[in-house]
Scaffold this active site. Structure first.
Site, PDB file in Angstrom:
ATOM      1  N   HIS A 156      38.168  64.400  66.220  1.00  0.00           N
ATOM      2  CA  HIS A 156      38.176  65.741  66.821  1.00  0.00           C
ATOM      3  C   HIS A 156      39.151  66.644  66.065  1.00  0.00           C
ATOM      4  CE1 HIS A 156      35.930  64.292  70.306  1.00  0.00           C
ATOM      5  NE2 HIS A 156      35.938  65.504  70.816  1.00  0.00           N
ATOM      6  N   HIS A 207      44.235  60.203  72.456  1.00  0.00           N
ATOM      7  CA  HIS A 207      44.843  59.926  71.150  1.00  0.00           C
ATOM      8  C   HIS A 207      46.348  60.054  71.248  1.00  0.00           C
ATOM      9  CE1 HIS A 207      41.306  59.546  68.575  1.00  0.00           C
ATOM     10  NE2 HIS A 207      40.769  60.538  69.257  1.00  0.00           N
TER      11      HIS A 207
END
Length: 555
Positions: A156, A207
């Site tokens: 991302h 993350h």
């Protein structure tokens, strides 16, 4: 993805192959270090062992960040905006860029996104690093498949930074064409887009700091390469000679074949294949379309001739609607057709040893047919799933916030961390010095948990908040909920209630909570290449020529 769908797929796969039930897919897992030592080359395993402590160290700090800033409104905001960084979002809007005359921007996006997916996927499968532990983190996501991938780096972040960087470059290259306020506003929007996606990965617990830092750096490098060499590459492909295009296709195929094998069944490779097909289709279509009378050479060869003022809103809308419809029809026809045609061919090639099998893909000799596949595509979903996806945007799924293991990756990391605590407890009992944790002497139920897991799981005010959050690591049953703010008691009730069983029962209980991933078939690789190569060709050449022929073009 509904659990019953996975069960049906597994049953169909077993029945079609007429083989015993296959071993459960241990995808993206963090098993014991011996597993990775066996499955990975020594240098890859060494890198992994070096970085694992970083992932574990940053987890309580991520949880502290999440705890300090979480609100219901931000939960919803970052859950929704995470969709702007997905492959699906880009794949839906990329063809529209080509059809509306922004071929230079469309090609740049394809190159950056494909490179980002490939290189981030290479790093994911090379190092096999898990995502940060939950608990103490809450996972906030509208994607049921997100946790199946390894965590490092964040794709991302890679996509968002490369796209934002290139868009800012285009704005600065055409600054004189914009009103100063518009120019400033568009630049701020690009920065805000990248910052939202990157920070959102931390906020959502998907993350860690290392993941988004490396992912962002990778995106910046890819964006700069596109800025410096992108236009030259476009001109090289559009030459009258087909040789450059064939060289580009050959390089892509080599990159696909040399993609590292992961230690577990991580689906990163699937996205790599799909985007590789897109790049191949774009290059071939751009070369051929640039030779036709339907394209123009401004600002680059193979540009679709488009003028909104000439066509008007109605024709422009019809172009886009028809183009999207054709893409979905192509996918709906070609995918099942290829899944029926390719298995017999694969079995012949397998007998003459002309195939190089890839781990975690079922060989054609082990099944007779490919059942209907659910959730096999993270880029463009089947048309039948679009209403369900739109409904999810209006009414987020209850699994939008989760606590506890969500995949085999989480389960194995949870077990590994529990084992670490057990070892520390044994060393402490033997008098071996170990790093001291600030926590009170356990009593009652806490004493039992401390004996089992080598640490006190219920923090006290005397302990720092980071240490308290660290105590929650390695605990947890799966708990799913709506987008609501966290409470300290949630970690105790959802995360710290640990089973009083032996190690095997403990492991079984964890894995029984997980949604079982589907079987993957060897023919899916070529199927994705052809399907997505065709989608890219339709975007670059097929649909633009059709528009001209049916009166939706400029000629």
């Amino acid at each position: 993805m509904h659990a019953e769908q996975h069960v049906e797929e597994a049953a169909d796969a077993v029945q079609s192959s007429r083989l015993p039930t296959p071993e459960p897919r241990l995808d993206a897992g963090n098993k014991d270090h011996d597993h990775y030592a066996r499955r990975l080359p020594a240098w890859r395993n060494s890198l992994r062992k070096t970085l694992i402590p970083v992932v574990r160290w940053e987890t309580p700090y991520l949880a502290l960040l999440q705890e300090k800033v979480r609100t219901p409104a931000l939960d919803s905001y970052f859950a929704y905006t995470a969709n702007l960084g997905t492959h699906t979002f880009y794949m839906v809007f990329l063809p529209i860029l080509f059809w509306c005359g922004h071929t230079h921007l469309g090609r740049a996006m394809v190159h950056m996104l494909a490179a980002g997916i490939y290189f981030s996927g290479v790093l994911k499968d090379m190092l096999c690093l898990p995502r940060p532990l939950s608990p103490p983190l809450y996972r906030i996501t509208m994607s049921g498949s997100a946790a199946l991938e390894y965590g490092f780096p964040s794709s991302h972040s890679t996509n968002a930074v490369s796209v934002a960087m290139y868009c800012i470059h285009l704005l600065r290259s055409t600054a004189e064409q914009h009103h100063p306020n518009v120019y400033l506003g568009l630049q701020l929007l690009a920065y805000f887009f990248a910052a939202t996606i990157v920070f959102g990965r931390l906020y959502c617990g998907m993350h860690g700091f290392l993941d988004v830092i490396v992912g962002s750096l990778l995106g910046a490098v890819l964006g700069q390469i596109q800025i410096v060499y992108g236009h030259t590459f476009d001109l090289w492909i559009a030459q009258g000679n087909v040789t450059p295009t064939l060289i580009a296709l050959l390089v892509i195929l080599v990159l696909i074949r040399t993609h590292p094998e992961p230690a577990d069944d991580c689906p990163c490779y699937d996205d790599t294949i799909a985007f590789a097909g897109v790049v191949m289709g774009v290059q071939l279509g751009a070369w051929h379309f640039s030779q036709s009378r339907y394209s123009i050479d401004t600002p680059i060869p193979s540009t679709v001739h488009f003028d909104f003022h000439h066509l008007g809103l109605l024709k422009t809308t019809l172009r886009i609607a028809l183009g999207v419809l054709i893409v979905f029809v192509w996918r709906a026809i070609m995918k099942p057709a290829l899944l029926k045609i390719l298995p017999p061919i694969y079995r012949v090639l397998e007998r003459v040893r002309m195939l190089i099998p890839r781990a975690f893909f079922l060989n054609a000799s082990n099944y007779t047919s490919v059942p209907h596949l659910h959730g096999d595509d993270n880029l463009i979903p089947p048309a039948s799933e679009i209403p369900h996806m739109l409904n999810n945007l209006v009414h987020p799924r209850k699994r939008a916030v989760s606590v506890g293991p969500q995949s085999a990756a989480d389960a194995y990391e949870t077990l590994a961390y529990r084992n670490r605590r057990r070892r520390e407890s044994l060393k402490s009992a033997e008098g071996t010095p170990i790093p001291k944790r600030s926590s009170p002497s356990p009593t009652g139920r806490q004493a039992h948990k401390g004996a089992v897991f080598g640490a006190d799981l219920l923090p006290t005010p005397a302990a720092s908040r980071v240490q308290s959050l660290e105590q929650m690591m390695g605990t947890g049953k799966v708990s799913l909920g709506l987008l609501t703010p966290p409470k300290d008691s949630d970690y105790v009730e959802r995360g710290a209630r640990m089973p009083n069983t032996d190690l095997e029962d403990e492991k079984r209980e964890l894995f029984d909570q997980l949604t079982k991933p589907r079987v993957r078939y060897d023919v899916e690789v070529v199927t994705k290449l052809i399907v997505y190569g065709g989608i890219a060709w339709l975007a670059v050449e097929g649909n633009p020529i059709l528009f001209e022929c049916i009166g939706l073009g400029m000629r």
